[in-house]
Design a protein around this motif. Structure first.
Motif, PDB file in Angstrom:
ATOM      1  N   ARG A 169      10.441  21.092 -16.860  1.00  0.00           N
ATOM      2  CA  ARG A 169       9.000  21.331 -16.927  1.00  0.00           C
ATOM      3  C   ARG A 169       8.342  20.649 -15.743  1.00  0.00           C
ATOM      4  NH1 ARG A 169       4.507  19.413 -20.369  1.00  0.00           N
ATOM      5  NH2 ARG A 169       3.302  21.247 -20.974  1.00  0.00           N
ATOM      6  N   LEU A 170       7.584  21.414 -15.005  1.00  0.00           N
ATOM      7  CA  LEU A 170       6.960  20.890 -13.796  1.00  0.00           C
ATOM      8  C   LEU A 170       5.437  20.905 -13.907  1.00  0.00           C
ATOM      9  CD1 LEU A 170       9.095  22.639 -11.026  1.00  0.00           C
ATOM     10  CD2 LEU A 170       9.444  20.400 -12.045  1.00  0.00           C
ATOM     11  N   PHE A 171       4.863  19.929 -13.251  1.00  0.00           N
ATOM     12  CA  PHE A 171       3.411  19.844 -13.150  1.00  0.00           C
ATOM     13  C   PHE A 171       3.021  20.482 -11.806  1.00  0.00           C
ATOM     14  CE2 PHE A 171       0.257  17.573 -10.661  1.00  0.00           C
ATOM     15  CZ  PHE A 171      -0.855  17.482 -11.488  1.00  0.00           C
ATOM     16  N   ILE A 172       1.901  21.159 -11.741  1.00  0.00           N
ATOM     17  CA  ILE A 172       1.390  21.658 -10.459  1.00  0.00           C
ATOM     18  C   ILE A 172      -0.117  21.420 -10.416  1.00  0.00           C
ATOM     19  CG2 ILE A 172       1.122  24.038 -11.302  1.00  0.00           C
ATOM     20  CD1 ILE A 172       1.953  24.924  -8.418  1.00  0.00           C
ATOM     21  N   ASN A 173      -0.621  21.019  -9.286  1.00  0.00           N
ATOM     22  CA  ASN A 173      -2.048  20.666  -9.213  1.00  0.00           C
ATOM     23  C   ASN A 173      -2.936  21.886  -8.942  1.00  0.00           C
ATOM     24  OD1 ASN A 173      -1.058  20.938  -6.622  1.00  0.00           O
ATOM     25  ND2 ASN A 173      -2.403  19.401  -5.720  1.00  0.00           N
ATOM     26  N   GLY A 230       7.822  29.382  -3.798  1.00  0.00           N
ATOM     27  CA  GLY A 230       9.078  28.693  -4.113  1.00  0.00           C
ATOM     28  C   GLY A 230      10.282  29.553  -3.797  1.00  0.00           C
ATOM     29  N   LYS A 231      10.021  30.803  -3.435  1.00  0.00           N
ATOM     30  CA  LYS A 231      11.081  31.768  -3.122  1.00  0.00           C
ATOM     31  C   LYS A 231      12.103  31.834  -4.259  1.00  0.00           C
ATOM     32  CE  LYS A 231      10.387  31.500   1.834  1.00  0.00           C
ATOM     33  NZ  LYS A 231       9.168  30.703   1.672  1.00  0.00           N
ATOM     34  N   GLY A 286      -6.897  23.412 -16.722  1.00  0.00           N
ATOM     35  CA  GLY A 286      -8.053  23.505 -15.837  1.00  0.00           C
ATOM     36  C   GLY A 286      -7.709  23.202 -14.393  1.00  0.00           C
ATOM     37  N   VAL A 287      -7.570  21.909 -14.077  1.00  0.00           N
ATOM     38  CA  VAL A 287      -7.324  21.548 -12.682  1.00  0.00           C
ATOM     39  C   VAL A 287      -5.840  21.431 -12.376  1.00  0.00           C
ATOM     40  CG1 VAL A 287      -9.512  20.380 -12.281  1.00  0.00           C
ATOM     41  CG2 VAL A 287      -7.606  19.094 -13.225  1.00  0.00           C
ATOM     42  N   TYR A 288      -5.010  21.509 -13.386  1.00  0.00           N
ATOM     43  CA  TYR A 288      -3.563  21.477 -13.178  1.00  0.00           C
ATOM     44  C   TYR A 288      -2.916  22.409 -14.196  1.00  0.00           C
ATOM     45  CZ  TYR A 288      -3.752  18.445 -17.244  1.00  0.00           C
ATOM     46  OH  TYR A 288      -4.000  17.961 -18.496  1.00  0.00           O
ATOM     47  N   SER A 289      -1.611  22.589 -14.080  1.00  0.00           N
ATOM     48  CA  SER A 289      -0.889  23.433 -15.022  1.00  0.00           C
ATOM     49  C   SER A 289       0.539  22.924 -15.138  1.00  0.00           C
ATOM     50  CB  SER A 289      -0.853  24.888 -14.548  1.00  0.00           C
ATOM     51  OG  SER A 289      -2.142  25.352 -14.327  1.00  0.00           O
ATOM     52  N   PHE A 290       1.247  23.438 -16.116  1.00  0.00           N
ATOM     53  CA  PHE A 290       2.670  23.153 -16.237  1.00  0.00           C
ATOM     54  C   PHE A 290       3.418  24.472 -16.222  1.00  0.00           C
ATOM     55  CE2 PHE A 290       0.582  19.680 -18.566  1.00  0.00           C
ATOM     56  CZ  PHE A 290       1.089  18.597 -17.859  1.00  0.00           C
ATOM     57  N   PHE A 291       4.617  24.440 -15.719  1.00  0.00           N
ATOM     58  CA  PHE A 291       5.465  25.616 -15.856  1.00  0.00           C
ATOM     59  C   PHE A 291       6.913  25.168 -15.945  1.00  0.00           C
ATOM     60  CE2 PHE A 291       7.203  25.801 -11.535  1.00  0.00           C
ATOM     61  CZ  PHE A 291       6.272  25.058 -10.805  1.00  0.00           C
ATOM     62  N   GLU A 292       7.708  25.990 -16.614  1.00  0.00           N
ATOM     63  CA  GLU A 292       9.129  25.677 -16.720  1.00  0.00           C
ATOM     64  C   GLU A 292       9.897  26.426 -15.651  1.00  0.00           C
ATOM     65  OE1 GLU A 292       9.490  25.473 -21.598  1.00  0.00           O
ATOM     66  OE2 GLU A 292      10.094  27.244 -20.482  1.00  0.00           O
ATOM     67  N   VAL A 293      10.930  25.791 -15.162  1.00  0.00           N
ATOM     68  CA  VAL A 293      11.766  26.491 -14.197  1.00  0.00           C
ATOM     69  C   VAL A 293      13.223  26.171 -14.512  1.00  0.00           C
ATOM     70  CG1 VAL A 293      11.519  24.647 -12.486  1.00  0.00           C
ATOM     71  CG2 VAL A 293      12.109  26.902 -11.723  1.00  0.00           C
ATOM     72  N   GLU A 294      14.080  27.122 -14.298  1.00  0.00           N
ATOM     73  CA  GLU A 294      15.496  26.904 -14.592  1.00  0.00           C
ATOM     74  C   GLU A 294      16.016  25.727 -13.778  1.00  0.00           C
ATOM     75  OE1 GLU A 294      17.093  31.340 -15.826  1.00  0.00           O
ATOM     76  OE2 GLU A 294      17.493  30.550 -13.825  1.00  0.00           O
ATOM     77  N   ASN A 295      16.827  24.911 -14.421  1.00  0.00           N
ATOM     78  CA  ASN A 295      17.334  23.701 -13.751  1.00  0.00           C
ATOM     79  C   ASN A 295      17.944  24.016 -12.390  1.00  0.00           C
ATOM     80  OD1 ASN A 295      16.552  22.187 -15.876  1.00  0.00           O
ATOM     81  ND2 ASN A 295      18.553  22.175 -16.879  1.00  0.00           N
ATOM     82  N   ALA A 296      18.678  25.108 -12.350  1.00  0.00           N
ATOM     83  CA  ALA A 296      19.426  25.408 -11.133  1.00  0.00           C
ATOM     84  C   ALA A 296      18.516  25.665  -9.928  1.00  0.00           C
ATOM     85  CB  ALA A 296      20.312  26.631 -11.381  1.00  0.00           C
ATOM     86  N   VAL A 334      15.453  24.185  -9.489  1.00  0.00           N
ATOM     87  CA  VAL A 334      14.441  23.144  -9.292  1.00  0.00           C
ATOM     88  C   VAL A 334      14.476  22.600  -7.861  1.00  0.00           C
ATOM     89  CG1 VAL A 334      13.691  20.836  -9.987  1.00  0.00           C
ATOM     90  CG2 VAL A 334      14.372  22.495 -11.701  1.00  0.00           C
ATOM     91  N   GLU A 335      15.695  22.308  -7.400  1.00  0.00           N
ATOM     92  CA  GLU A 335      15.792  21.666  -6.102  1.00  0.00           C
ATOM     93  C   GLU A 335      15.251  22.570  -4.990  1.00  0.00           C
ATOM     94  OE1 GLU A 335      19.548  19.600  -5.713  1.00  0.00           O
ATOM     95  OE2 GLU A 335      19.183  19.642  -3.544  1.00  0.00           O
ATOM     96  N   SER A 336      15.690  23.823  -4.997  1.00  0.00           N
ATOM     97  CA  SER A 336      15.224  24.711  -3.925  1.00  0.00           C
ATOM     98  C   SER A 336      13.721  24.940  -4.043  1.00  0.00           C
ATOM     99  CB  SER A 336      15.990  26.034  -3.949  1.00  0.00           C
ATOM    100  OG  SER A 336      15.652  26.755  -5.085  1.00  0.00           O
ATOM    101  N   LEU A 337      13.236  24.939  -5.266  1.00  0.00           N
ATOM    102  CA  LEU A 337      11.788  25.101  -5.441  1.00  0.00           C
ATOM    103  C   LEU A 337      11.041  23.936  -4.778  1.00  0.00           C
ATOM    104  CD1 LEU A 337       9.697  26.906  -7.134  1.00  0.00           C
ATOM    105  CD2 LEU A 337       9.635  24.976  -8.655  1.00  0.00           C
ATOM    106  N   PHE A 338      11.517  22.735  -5.039  1.00  0.00           N
ATOM    107  CA  PHE A 338      10.888  21.558  -4.425  1.00  0.00           C
ATOM    108  C   PHE A 338      10.936  21.660  -2.897  1.00  0.00           C
ATOM    109  CE2 PHE A 338      10.841  19.506  -8.546  1.00  0.00           C
ATOM    110  CZ  PHE A 338       9.699  18.719  -8.464  1.00  0.00           C
TER     111      PHE A 338
END
Ligand code: AMP
Length: 625
Positions: free
Chosen positions: A469-473, A493-494, A507-517, A519-523
Motif C-alpha cells: 500500500r502506497l501513499f501519494i501526495n 510508473g510505467k 483530499g490532498v493525498y491518496s493511497f493505492f495498492e501495487v503488486e509487490n513485484a 514496487v521497486e520499478s514504480l519507485f
C-alpha cells in the motif's frame, strides 16, 4: 413556407433562435403543448419521457408570455438536479438569444451562492432552480416572487423521489395563488397525482404516447446470467457493440466505483459518477462523457438524474433499480431526440419477476436476448475494424512521404496478405481473450458446466500475489478521480493497470495498492515526476504487509481487501476478483504497442493488439428467444 414553430404561435425572434439550434419541426410534445400553454391561463400536466423536447415545450411558450420590459421574476422552473438546472438554463438562454432584455438565472446547490444572488439582484425574469438552494435564497429574503405568473415543475416524479415534496410546498407557498402551474413528469405515481390535485385547477392533461409507456424509440432487452458472471457479461455486451456509448447503472456508489475501476483496468474507456464525488469531479466526468472522450459512464440513479446527453446508444442496468419506477428514468437516457436506443438489463434468474413488473409499468415487452459467444464478439469486432479501415479518411499529403517505405516493407506480400495482417492487428487481441470464453448465459446444465470450467480456466490464469500500500501526495483537490489517479500512476510508473489494487482517493493525498513485484520499478520511475510543477511523492505506508490478509487502516491493505473486493456475485472470493479481465488484460499486455498501459482516455481501438490466439469454435450466435 411558414416555419412550423411560427404556425404554433411562436414569434420570429424565438423561431430564428430555435432554427439556429437545428430544430426544423416541433417534436410531438411541442406540437401538442405549445398552443395550450401559449393561452397562458391553464394549469397543465404533461406526461412525457425525458429527451422528447420537453424543455422547448414549456420554454418557448414562457418566452412569449413573459414581459421582458420588467426585470422581476415571472417564471420559476423547479427541477431535481443541478445538471438538469444548468441544461434548462442553457436551453432557455439559447431560445431567447434574440429576445431583448431576457434574463435567466440558474439557482442550484454546490456552487457559489453569492454569484447567484448577484444575478438575481441584477434582475431576472426566469429562475431555474433546484429546490434546496431555492429555499435557501427564499430564506434569505433575497428574491421576490410576488410577480411570478408561471411555475414549471419539471421531472416532478424525480423531485418527489428525491424527497423534495416539502421543499416544493414551501417554495410554492411564496408564489401568488393565481399563478399557473405546469407539471411535467415521466411517470404518474400517486404522489405526483396528489400535487396535480392540490396545486392545480382543472389542469389540461396531455399524455405523450400511452400513459406510462416508455419511449417508443427504446428497445428493452434482458440477459440472464449467474450473479457472479455479471461483470463478464457486461464486458461481452460492450465488446459486441464496438461503437457503444453507454450509461451503466449500478445500485450503490461502491458498485459504480468497483465496476468503473475494473473496466478501466481492463482497458475500457470508463469512469464512475456518484454522489461522493465533488461537484467539480462530477462536472469533469460529465464533460468527458459529453465530449465522447469516454465510452462508458458508470452511474448511480441519483447521480445520473437529469443527464442530458444525446446519442447514448445503450443504457445498461448492471443491477435493477430498487424502485421499479426508476427504470423509466434510466432507460430515458437513451433514445433521445428521435434517436433509437437499447436498454439492457443484466439479471439472474430470480429477477425475472422484476422484469415482468417493469414491463407492466412501461407497457412494453422486453426481448430475452442471449449473450453473444466469444466467436460472435470476435466476428463483430473484426467487421467493425474492416469497416473502419474502409472508411478511414486518408490524409494524402501527410502519408505520401511514407508510401515508398511502406510499399517496400510490403513488397513481398500479396494484397490479400496485407489485408489479412491489417485485419489481424485488432482481431488477434479479441481471439486471444475469447479463445476459451465460456457461455455466460444461465441456461442448460451442459452449457453451465462448460461455462464453469472455462471460467475457472480464466480465473486460474493468475494467482493472487501480495500488494504494497502506497501513499501519494495527490488527491481529489488536484481534480483527480480514481480513474485519473490510476492513469497517472500507470503512465508515470510505467506499470500496467493490472498491477494496481485498490485505490483510496482522499483530499490532498491518496493511497493505492501495487503488486509487490512492481514496487521497486514504480519507485524508480517516479523519481522526478511532477504534477502541476509540484514534485510527486510516493511512500510505503506503515500498514502495508505485502500480501497478507490483514485489513489496513484504510481498509484496503494487502490481499485481504483485494480478495474481498469481488462483486457481481456477492462480495466474496478472491477468484471472483482475479477473474476480471484476466485474459483481456493479458492480451493487452502482450501487445507490442504498450497494450493497456495507456489509460488516458483513448478508446480501446487505439491500443495494441494481443498475441495470436485460437478461435473458439461456436455456432451459438447471439439469439433472441
Ligand atoms: P429535452 O427533452 O428538452 O431535454 O430535449 C431533448 C433533446 O432534443 C435536446 O438535445 C434538444 O435540443 C433536442 N430537441 C428538442 N426539440 C427539438 C426539435 N424540435 N427538433 C430537434 N431537436 C430538438
Amino acid at each position: 413556407m411558414i416555419n412550423p414553430f411560427s404556425k404554433l404561435g411562436i414569434s420570429d425572434d424565438v423561431v430564428n433562435a430555435v432554427k439556429d439550434l437545428g430544430f426544423e419541426n416541433p417534436t410531438p410534445i411541442q406540437e401538442q403543448s405549445i398552443p395550450v400553454l401559449l393561452e397562458g391561463n391553464n394549469d397543465f400536466v404533461g406526461l412525457a419521457q425525458t429527451g422528447t423536447g420537453k424543455t422547448a415545450a414549456f420554454g418557448l411558450p414562457l418566452l412569449e408570455l413573459i414581459d421582458f420590459k420588467s426585470n422581476k421574476p415571472q417564471a420559476l422552473i423547479l427541477c431535481p438536479t443541478r445538471e438538469l438546472c444548468l441544461q434548462i438554463t442553457s436551453d432557455i438562454k439559447n431560445f431567447s438569444k434574440n429576445t431583448s432584455g431576457a434574463n435567466v438565472v440558474a439557482v442550484y446547490g454546490g456552487a457559489n451562492i453569492m454569484q447567484q444572488l448577484r444575478e438575481i439582484r441584477n434582475g431576472v425574469q426566469i429562475v431555474v432552480a433546484t429546490p434546496g438552494r431555492m429555499l435557501d435564497i427564499i430564506g434569505r429574503k433575497a428574491i421576490d416572487f410576488t410577480n411570478v405568473k408561471y411555475v414549471v415543475l419539471d421531472e416532478a416524479d424525480e423531485m418527489l423521489n428525491m424527497g423534495f415534496q416539502e421543499d416544493i410546498n414551501d417554495i410554492l407557498s411564496t408564489t401568488p395563488d393565481d399563478k399557473k402551474t405546469w407539471l411535467f413528469s415521466a411517470t404518474m405515481p400517486p404522489e405526483v397525482r396528489r400535487i396535480a390535485k392540490n396545486y392545480m385547477d382543472s389542469p389540461v392533461e396531455l399524455t405523450m404516447g400511452t400513459k406510462n409507456t416508455g419511449n417508443v424509440n427504446i428497445e428493452h432487452e434482458y440477459y440472464i446470467v449467474r450473479a457472479r458472471d455479471k461483470y463478464a457479461a457486461l464486458k461481452r455486451i460492450v465488446d459486441f457493440n464496438p461503437e457503444i456509448f453507454a450509461v451503466v447503472f449500478c445500485k450503490t456508489k461502491l458498485d459504480t466505483q468497483d465496476v468503473a475501476e475494473h473496466l478501466i483496468k481492463d482497458g475500457y474507456n470508463a469512469d464512475a459518477l456518484h454522489g461522493d464525488l465533488s461537484q467539480q469531479q462530477r462536472d469533469k466526468v460529465m464533460q468527458r462523457f459529453r465530449d465522447r472522450n469516454m465510452q462508458l459512464l458508470i452511474a448511480t440513479d441519483v447521480a445520473a438524474r437529469g443527464i442530458d446527453v444525446n446519442n447514448v446508444t445503450h443504457v445498461i442496468n448492471y443491477s435493477l433499480p430498487d424502485e421499479i419506477e426508476s427504470y423509466t428514468h434510466r432507460s430515458g437516457r437513451t433514445g433521445r431526440a428521435g434517436k433509437t436506443g437499447i436498454s439492457i438489463c443484466i439479471v439472474n434468474s430470480k429477477e425475472i419477476g422484476k422484469i415482468r413488473q417493469i414491463e407492466r409499468i412501461i407497457g412494453k415487452q422486453f426481448t430475452k436476448a442471449a449473450l453473444p459467444t466469444g466467436f460472435d464478439v470476435c466476428e463483430k469486432q473484426l467487421f467493425a475494424l474492416v469497416h473502419k479501415v474502409h472508411n478511414v479518411e486518408v490524409n494524402e499529403n501527410q502519408i505520401e512521404q511514407y508510401i515508398p517505405r511502406i510499399m517496400d516493407e510490403f513488397a513481398e506480400l500479396s494484397k490479400e496478405d496485407v489485408i489479412k495482417r491489417f485485419a489481424s492487428l485488432e482481431f488477434n487481441r479479441f481471439l486471444e481473450y475469447y479463445k476459451n470464453a465460456p457461455d455466460l448465459n444461465s441456461s442448460t446444465d451442459e452449457r453451465g458446466e462448460r461455462g464453469e470450467r472455462g471460467e475457472r480456466g480464466e480465473r486460474g490464469s493468475r494467482t493472487s500475489e501480495g500488494y504494497t500500500r502506497l501513499f501519494i501526495n495527490l488527491g481529489s483537490v488536484d481534480d483527480f478521480t480514481r480513474g485519473d489517479l490510476l492513469s497517472f500512476v500507470c503512465n508515470n510508473g510505467k506499470i500496467s493497470g493490472k498491477a494496481i489494487g485498490k485505490i483510496d482517493l482522499k483530499g490532498v493525498y491518496s493511497f493505492f495498492e501495487v503488486e509487490n513485484a512492481t514496487v521497486e520499478s514504480l519507485f524508480n520511475n517516479f523519481k522526478g515526476v511532477e504534477f502541476n510543477n509540484r514534485g510527486v511523492r510516493i511512500e510505503k505506508t506503515a500498514d502495508t504487509d505485502g500480501g497478507g490478509g490483514g485489513r489496513s487502516r484504510g481498509g484496503f491493505g494487502g490481499g485481504g481487501r483485494r480478495e474481498g473486493g469481488g462483486y457481481g456475485g456477492g462480495r466474496s472470493g478472491g477468484a471472483e476478483r482475479k477473474s476480471y479481465g484476466s485474459g483481456r488484460r493479458e492480451g493487452g499486455e502482450r501487445s507490442s504497442g504498450g497494450g493497456f498501459r495507456d489509460f488516458s482516455g483513448r478508446s480501446r481501438e487505439d491500443r495494441g493488439a494481443g498475441g495470436a490466439g485460437r478461435r473458439e469454435g461456436g455456432s451459438d450466435r447471439r439469439r433472441r428467444s
